[in-house]
Every structure is written in C-alpha cells, then in structure tokens.
Enzyme design. Structure first.
Site: not given
Length: 583
Positions: A21, A23, A25, A29, A98, A200, A256, A329-330
């Site tokens: 991150d 900024n 929040d 990013d 992606d 994907d 994928e 990520h899965d």
C-alpha cells in the site's frame, strides 16, 4: 541446438491488493508495486504477472471486470500503471496482465445494455434463454459457487448464464462481435507495451450451443462436460492469436485450464497450432482436494504426485509447454498445504521450491512464497472475504443442512484468503504493508517470517529461492530444455529424478516426509554418481551419522557418494553426473 528463450523465464505473480500500500488506505496499489520492483528483481525473476487491476466492483477481487481498458481507482491511475511498466522494463523485466475473457461484471456497459431489452444490439453479447418451464432455468447446470448457473432477470423475463457468481455473466463467444471486441482490447494493451498475458478460466469460453442438461451429480460446476474444452475453444483461440496476440512479436500467453488431458494441453500449446504458449499444470496443486468438493481434503500418496508430474513431463516433451506452480491466489499457502509449516517450516518450503524450479516447464512464484508465508490462523467464517468460501458455507449449512461447525472447519482450512493476506515485509505494525487499516488481517507470524529478516540471512528461504533461480538459468540447457527421468518410482517418501541432455546430467532428491528416508539408487539409471557435485541443498549441516551433506554456500563442493538417506523434507540437487559405462 536453438531453443525458445522465453521458456527460460521465471515469473513472479503479484496479487496487487495485498502486495504494498502506498497511500495508507489499507489496500495494495500500483505505486506500491513500483516501489518494490528492486526487491522483485533481486529474486532473479525476469517477468511479473499482475492479477487484475482493471475497474471492478470487486465481488471476486477484480476477476469481475467492469471496464477492461481502465485502471481501478483503488489500484491507482493509468499514469501509475504506465510508470510501473516503464520501471519494470528499465530493470530488464517483462510485465504480463491478467485477461478475464469468459465473463464480465454485471456492471459492465455491455451487460447493462444487454439486459435493457431483447432487441438491444448487445443482447447477444451474453447467453440468454427462456426457462424450460415456469420458474425453472433453461438447464440444470450449477455454478462453481453452487446453485443454478442461471439467474432470472425481471426486466426481460429471461435467464442469463453465469458459471461463476451471478454478478459475473458469461460472454457469448459464439458471437463474432464479442470476439472482435476482445481482440481490440488485447491489442490495446499490447500497444501500451504489455509483454504477455495470463488467461483466466480460458477453457470454458466455448459452450455446447444446445445447452443440454447434465447427468453429473457434482454440486459445483456440474455441466462441465458441455463447456470445459468446449466445441469451438481451439478455433476461437487460434483466431485470438492471429488477430491479437500476434499483433506484436514476442507476446507470451499462459492459460488457466483445469480438467485437461495431455491431448488437450498439446492442442492448446503445440507451436504449430498457434493458440497459447503454455497451460498451467493444475493437477498437482489440487492433489489433496476431493474432486467433487474443493473444500474437502483427501489423503494422497507421493506416488500419485509422481504420476501426475511424470505424465506432464514425459508426454508433452517437445510437443507442448506448461507453467509450474505450487502457490497462487486461488490456493492455500504451499508450505502449509504440502509441507510442515511448524517443525520443518524452512526445510519443507525449500524442498517444495526445489521441485518447482528443477522440473521441465516455466516456474511461477507467488508473492510471499519466497519467504515461506503460511496460512492465516482464521478462527471464524466472519473473518473471510473469499466469495467462494462464503457461498459454500451458506449453501452447505442453510440449503443442505450440514453441521455448521464441520463446514466452517473445512472452509477455514481451504479458503483462498490464506493466499491473500498482506505481504510480510518486516516485523513492524502491519508487516510494512500499510500504515492504514489493512483490508485483510496480517498474519501474526510476520514478526519472524518477513523479507527484512531473510535478506541478510544466507540460509533463509528467500536466499534459497535466489539460488534456485540462478541455478535454473546457469544450467538452462539441462533444467529448462533437457529430459526428465523418474527414478525410485514406487518410493513413498522420496521423489527422485534425473535431468539430462546429450552432454550433462543432474540428479534431484526430495524427501516429502517428516521422517528420515532411506533408499538405494537403481543400478540401471544410466548415470555414474561418483563424479557428482552438490549444487544446492536445504540443510546447513552434516547429518548425525557424519555423512557429508554439504552447506548452502559450498556450491560445487565435491562429494564422494550421493547420500542414501535424506532427513525430513531434505532436498539436494547434484550436477556433474557422468553417463554410466556403456550408456
């Protein structure tokens, strides 16, 4: 002999919201990614793959795209992305995006027009049908979240198809206009300077146009026989290659695609067919999952994993190509899923990395894997963001009446959120990921598992990865382009194989268990081990029996005999083997 140099790439996957991150929040990013490029390059990788950063309502963490040509404000601006691209290229690395091509968000302008009326020009951009009977969907397919794959739309009195969330309607690839729009979008990113794409769920884009009922009893994704590797998928990918991917020389594509045979992979990736460059090997990371229920685990044997790996390595040699991964990520974190993240954390993380980086195929590193990040100690379903896990829990408890405690236990073990907790940069507050309120909880073990602690430790998991990448590059003729030969095929603890070409041979020994493993190398393996030297190992000292094991830093140290016993999760890589007499 000339080889395609792109096959020597090592790819680093970034899940942007959880990387860095910039900024305050609480969300990672694009500027945060740019600030960490020197670190990524230090691993030795030459390619970065970004999970989606497009405009999205984030029902599925960016895989529900509402505008494929704009950057999500949460991620930054197009100017931020363009700076990331420039800085990535300045460091000699490529950037892959992606592509989510099977579906869009229901907030996409195409779908808003499509659902507005039956005669709208965009109606046929998606798959609409009348119900078979009053109140019943067009067929009995289920989505990958459970429940019907169809949602009724009051505005026009018809159902639309969604293999995933109802807010992710499937595109109608049988419509040439849809394919033209996608081709233009891909060329747009290529013109901006992108070097490649990860596609994907690419093997579900073509459906049987008859949309027949299915006899499968699978709770999630039933109907797959009618859309997995569908009737026109190869035609559509060849067209996409011709009209988009070939727009610029050197664009690399990886798909994928689950539930594929070796014949399927060969068709997707054979260079003469001009479809994709590679398909992910997805069988091995899913070996511990119940095939009918992704949140149920099953016992598996090392011989099963050997069979999967060997089938891909042997049957696709000089025919197709594939990507290798143990984390993404899965999937839950690999060291928690396949190793021992407590007693043998570093050893098992290094051993698993050794497997991925010494096989034939392109290795992918998922952020945090290189420091051995582990599953998060979730205690309640209320802590989860993963839409698939939450849908599963509701379906199993509310609709099927299963015991909530048992379902919660399964979900907490298998949720994708384990892979989505923030990157652990240091031992400070929020692990150096953010100074704000993190969108996902930071794993409390960041106090000991973090980049800063491992940078200066020569025996760390991070520095082991760096050495693996270096070895792969230095010995590319064998590791990347050479032949794979399995040995000790029936051994239930040791995964052992030879990598070789006509001039050189190497030997990899991996103990997949938390116990010592004894073995004898077969006499007919075709190599002589007396000339071997140790390239790399994941133990820093000799064994208690006094056998020479080598140090992490004694590259090329000569050994008299390759060991016949491996300690728990031990990995050793040898080079310099000679052909056996008469071979």
């Amino acid at each position: 002999m000339q080889h395609e140099s792109w096959k020597e790439k090592v790819v680093y996957q970034i899940f942007p919201r959880s990387f860095q991150d910039s900024n305050e929040d609480g969300n990672g990013d694009i500027q945060g990614i740019t600030s960490r490029l020197d670190y990524i390059r230090s691993i030795g990788v030459d390619t970065i793959w970004l999970s989606p950063v497009y405009e999205s309502p984030r029902v599925d963490q960016g895989y529900d795209v509402s505008n494929q040509r704009e950057i999500d404000p949460m991620m930054g601006t197009m100017e931020d992305w363009e700076e990331l691209l420039r800085q990535t290229h300045a460091r000699g690395m490529d950037l892959w995006m992606d592509l989510v091509l099977n579906h869009t968000s229901d907030e996409h302008r195409w779908f808003k027009r499509s659902r507005s009326s039956k005669d709208n020009p965009y109606r046929d951009y998606y798959i609409w049908r009348k119900g078979e009977k009053d109140g019943e969907p067009p067929n009995n397919w289920t989505s990958y979240l459970g429940g019907s794959a169809w949602t009724y739309d009051d505005a026009t009195g018809e159902y639309y198809l969604h293999l995933y969330n109802k807010k992710q309607p499937d595109l109608n690839w049988d419509n040439p206009k849809v394919r033209e729009e996608i081709q233009k979008m891909v060329r747009y990113w290529i013109d901006k300077g992108v070097n490649g794409f990860r596609l994907d769920a690419i093997n579900v884009i073509s459906k049987d146009s008859e949309l027949p009922d299915t006899n499968e009893s699978k709770m999630e994704g039933s109907g797959y026989k009618h859309f997995k590797n569908g009737p026109n998928v190869h035609e559509y990918l060849r067209e996409l290659n011709e009209k988009a991917f070939s727009h610029k020389e050197g664009i690399i594509t990886v798909g994928e695609a689950s539930m594929v045979s070796m014949d399927d992979v060969a068709r997707y990736t054979h260079p003469d067919r001009r479809e994709l460059d590679m398909i992910f090997m997805m069988e091995s990371p899913s070996i511990g999952n119940d095939p009918n229920d992704a949140f149920k685990s099953r016992d598996w044997k090392l011989t099963e994993l050997k069979e999967i790996v060997t089938r891909w390595e042997k049957e696709l040699l000089n025919i197709g190509w594939f990507g290798l991964f143990a984390s993404n990520h899965d999937h839950p974190r690999m060291v928690s899923h396949f190793g021992n993240d407590k007693q043998y954390h570093a050893e098992s993380a290094k051993m698993l990395a050794t497997l991925v980086h010494t096989l034939w195929g392109t290795p992918f590193i998922y952020q945090g894997e290189e420091i051995g990040m582990t599953d998060y100690p979730f205690e309640s379903i209320d802590q989860l963001d993963d839409q698939m896990a939450l849908h599963y829990y509701r379906t199993r408890t509310e609709e099927l009446g299963e015991n909530p405690e048992e379902v919660e236990k399964r979900v907490l073990a298998g949720t994708r959120d384990h892979a989505r907790t923030p990157m652990q940069w240091d031992d400070g507050e929020n692990a150096g990921f953010t100074t704000g309120d993190s969108w996902m909880p930071v794993n409390p073990n960041h106090a000991s598992i973090n980049v800063k602690a491992q940078e200066t430790d020569p025996g760390s998991i991070l520095n082991y990865y760096r050495k693996l990448v270096e070895i792969r590059r230095e010995h590319a003729e064998v590791v990347v382009h050479g032949e794979y030969v399995l040995i000790l095929e029936e051994h239930e603890q040791v995964f052992a194989y030879i990598r070789r070409n006509h001039k050189s041979q190497g030997l990899v020994l991996l103990n997949f268990s938390e116990k010592d493993a004894e073995f004898e190398l077969p006499e007919d393996i075709g190599v002589c081990t007396e000339s071997a030297y140790r390239l790399l190992g994941n133990y820093e000292s000799d064994g208690e029996d006094g056998e020479h094991r080598g140090q992490n830093d004694d590259t090329n140290a000569k050994v008299d005999v390759v060991p016949r016993k491996l300690r728990p999760y031990e990995a050793v890589v040898f080079g310099g083997l000679k052909p056996a007499p008469g071979k």
